[in-house]
Structures are given as C-alpha cells and as structure tokens.
Write a protein that holds these residues in place. Structure first.
Motif, short mmCIF file in Angstrom:
data_model
loop_
_atom_site.label_atom_id
_atom_site.label_comp_id
_atom_site.label_asym_id
_atom_site.label_seq_id
_atom_site.Cartn_x
_atom_site.Cartn_y
_atom_site.Cartn_z
N UNK A 105 -6.05 -2.54 22.92
CA UNK A 105 -6.82 -3.37 22.01
C UNK A 105 -6.52 -3.13 20.55
N UNK A 106 -6.04 -1.93 20.23
CA UNK A 106 -5.73 -1.59 18.83
C UNK A 106 -4.23 -1.49 18.60
N UNK A 107 -3.44 -2.13 19.46
CA UNK A 107 -1.99 -1.93 19.39
C UNK A 107 -1.36 -2.47 18.12
N UNK A 108 -1.81 -3.63 17.64
CA UNK A 108 -1.24 -4.17 16.41
C UNK A 108 -1.56 -3.26 15.23
N UNK A 109 -2.81 -2.76 15.17
CA UNK A 109 -3.20 -1.85 14.10
C UNK A 109 -2.46 -0.51 14.24
N UNK A 110 -2.27 -0.06 15.49
CA UNK A 110 -1.52 1.18 15.72
C UNK A 110 -0.08 1.03 15.26
N UNK A 111 0.52 -0.11 15.61
CA UNK A 111 1.90 -0.37 15.21
C UNK A 111 2.04 -0.35 13.68
N UNK A 112 1.14 -1.05 12.97
CA UNK A 112 1.23 -1.11 11.51
C UNK A 112 1.03 0.27 10.89
N UNK A 113 0.05 1.02 11.41
CA UNK A 113 -0.25 2.33 10.84
C UNK A 113 0.92 3.30 11.04
N UNK A 114 1.51 3.32 12.22
CA UNK A 114 2.64 4.21 12.49
C UNK A 114 3.87 3.77 11.71
N UNK A 115 4.06 2.47 11.58
CA UNK A 115 5.22 1.98 10.82
C UNK A 115 5.12 2.45 9.37
N UNK A 116 3.93 2.39 8.80
CA UNK A 116 3.76 2.78 7.40
C UNK A 116 3.87 4.28 7.19
N UNK A 117 3.46 5.06 8.20
CA UNK A 117 3.48 6.51 8.03
C UNK A 117 4.80 7.15 8.46
N UNK A 118 5.54 6.49 9.36
CA UNK A 118 6.78 7.09 9.86
C UNK A 118 8.02 6.67 9.10
N UNK A 119 8.02 5.46 8.54
CA UNK A 119 9.25 4.91 7.98
C UNK A 119 9.04 4.44 6.55
N UNK A 120 10.07 4.63 5.69
CA UNK A 120 10.02 4.02 4.35
C UNK A 120 10.04 2.50 4.51
N UNK A 121 9.27 1.83 3.71
CA UNK A 121 9.16 0.38 3.86
C UNK A 121 9.55 -0.30 2.56
N UNK A 122 10.34 -1.36 2.66
CA UNK A 122 10.66 -2.19 1.52
C UNK A 122 10.45 -3.64 1.92
N UNK A 123 9.75 -4.40 1.10
CA UNK A 123 9.41 -5.79 1.44
C UNK A 123 8.69 -5.87 2.77
N UNK A 124 7.96 -4.83 3.15
CA UNK A 124 7.25 -4.87 4.42
C UNK A 124 8.12 -4.66 5.63
#
Length: 278
Positions: free
Chosen positions: A240-259
């Motif tokens: 149920x929280x997979x989209x939020x989990x994906x976004x949170x881990x993406x932001x904390x694990x990887x450098x992000x540019x332009x999202x």
C-alpha cells in the motif's frame, strides 16, 4: 482495468500513469525548461499511430522520419541530447503523448495532475532508515518492479541469499506458500527436460507444462529441487505504501537531477533470482 496503486483506468500490460510517475517524479515538471517544453507541446498539431495500451505514438517533426515517442523516450534530437548529458528530461513530444493518454494536461502548465483515487498506507520511515544499505537497495528494486507493474508481486530467492533476509525479518516481505511448483521456474528448461528424460518420459513443449510434469515427480525429485528456494511477496501494508517507499528510497539512495537518478540507479538491479512464470 483499474490500477491498484493509483486508481487510474488502464488497458495494457502496465499502468501508464504509474510508469510516468515512477520515471519522471513530480519536481522535474516545475523546472523552467520543462515548463517551456510543455508550452511547445501545445503547438504540436497531431500524433499518429497512437497506441493507448502500450503508450507509444509517432509525431512528425523537423526531421525526415517521424519521431517514435513513448512515455520514457523519444527519437527527437532534444531528447537524445538530454540523454547524452545524463540530465534526462521529457521532451515536448513526450509531454504531448502524456497529454493524449490523459496523464497530464499540457494546458495547465503550473500543475501536472495525475489521475488518482488511491489512498496510501502511511510510510514507515523509521523502519526504512533502520535497514542495512543492501537491504534498502533490494527493497528499492522490488518497489521499482512493483510500482512499474511490469512484475508480479512474487519473487523467488535462494534460501541462503542474504539481501532479502532482513526484509523478511522486519516484516516488509513475507513468504508465499501457495503453488510451490512455481519455485521450479528458477531452473533452466534444459535442466528440467534432462530430469524428465532420465525418468523415461516425453518432454512437453512449453516451460509451464515442463514444470508441471517435473512437479508431479514428487517427492523423490521435485522436493529436492524446491527446498533450496522460497517465494516471497511484499506484505499488504508494504504494498500500500510502495509508491511512497520507492520515492523515499530513490531520494535517499541516489543523487537526483531533474527528478531522475544518476549513476548507480540500476547498479543493483537483478539481485533477486527470478519472477515466477504464469
């Protein structure tokens, strides 16, 4: 059908609304260059050969050959340049396709609405932060696969494979006990056919039929093959929280540019052994 993740109606192998959100996020569309691209998307007269199930079309541009456009890529020069610079961002053709599919409205430049009736479970950031680095990356991969809808919520692991054990221990994953014959999917069809031939039986044509026949050789043979692996799935609250989990881990694990994540985004992809074949 209706997407369980975002509530959007879709008719293909995957929900295109989820594909869009997963790959482009939300912040990228607020950038000034992207706002300009959305404005230019309004001036595209039409799209050709639109496939609403697969999310692909052709758009006539300045080059002799029409551009092939999907929600994730385009053959136009603008997108190719952004891809070569690693600051990958949607071009005007991608925005126009998303508009045609009802995912966004390019006329509303200040906002990119996503059709959704989905109410997520609360995100347990404390539990996610307590995970070891490899466990976080493993969960990121599973979230990527599940949110994109390209893989079912079932994965097969070797019992001695360490990366998923913490996820099981902390209740993010759970073991799936139904249809144990699907565990045979990790074996190559040639190895399964060798077992059938050794038992003087005729080999079926498809892998699904081959698996069923090998499983019927229970318990003398099939049990020895199956006991090395187990099948796991995301627990209901985790799903149920997979989209939020994906976004949170993406932001904390990887450098992000332009999202969009930079190098390392796919570094750990493929740690799980297999997804069962239907």
């Amino acid at each position: 059908m209706k997407c369980e993740r975002c509530g959007a109606e879709y008719s293909g192998a995957c929900c295109l609304h989820c594909v869009w959100r997963m790959h482009w996020g939300e912040r990228i569309h607020e950038e000034t260059p992207q706002q300009e691209r959305m404005k230019r998307a309004q001036n595209i007269p039409k799209v050709d050969n639109l496939d609403t199930a697969k999310g692909v079309c052709n758009i006539t541009g300045s080059e002799p050959t029409p551009y092939t456009t999907t929600l994730l890529s385009c053959t136009c020069r603008d997108f190719r340049k952004s891809f070569s610079r690693k600051d990958v961002a949607p071009c005007k053709h991608i925005y126009r396709l998303a508009h045609e599919l009802g995912i966004i409205n390019v006329g509303e430049i200040s906002k990119v609405p996503i059709a959704s009736t989905y109410v997520p479970y609360p995100l347990d950031k404390e539990k996610l932060d307590s995970l070891a680095e490899n466990s976080k990356r493993e969960l990121f991969e599973l979230s990527y696969a599940f949110v994109c809808s390209r893989r079912a919520n079932l994965w097969i692991y070797h019992r001695n494979e360490p990366n998923h054990s913490e996820l099981l221990r902390k209740g993010i994953l759970e073991e799936e006990l139904d249809r144990p014959e699907r565990l045979l999917d990790v074996y190559h069809i040639k190895d399964l056919r060798d077992i059938i031939k050794a038992n003087n039986l005729r080999c079926p044509r498809t892998k699904k039929e081959t698996i069923s026949l090998v499983y019927s050789l229970w318990p003398s043979i099939a049990q020895k093959l199956i006991e090395l692996y187990h099948m796991v799935r995301l627990k209901e609250a985790t799903r149920g929280a997979q989209w939020e989990t994906y976004k949170y881990l993406r932001e904390t694990l990887f450098p992000v540019i332009f999202g969009f994540p930079r190098d390392g985004y796919y570094e750990f992809w493929g740690n799980f052994i297999s997804e069962p074949t239907d």
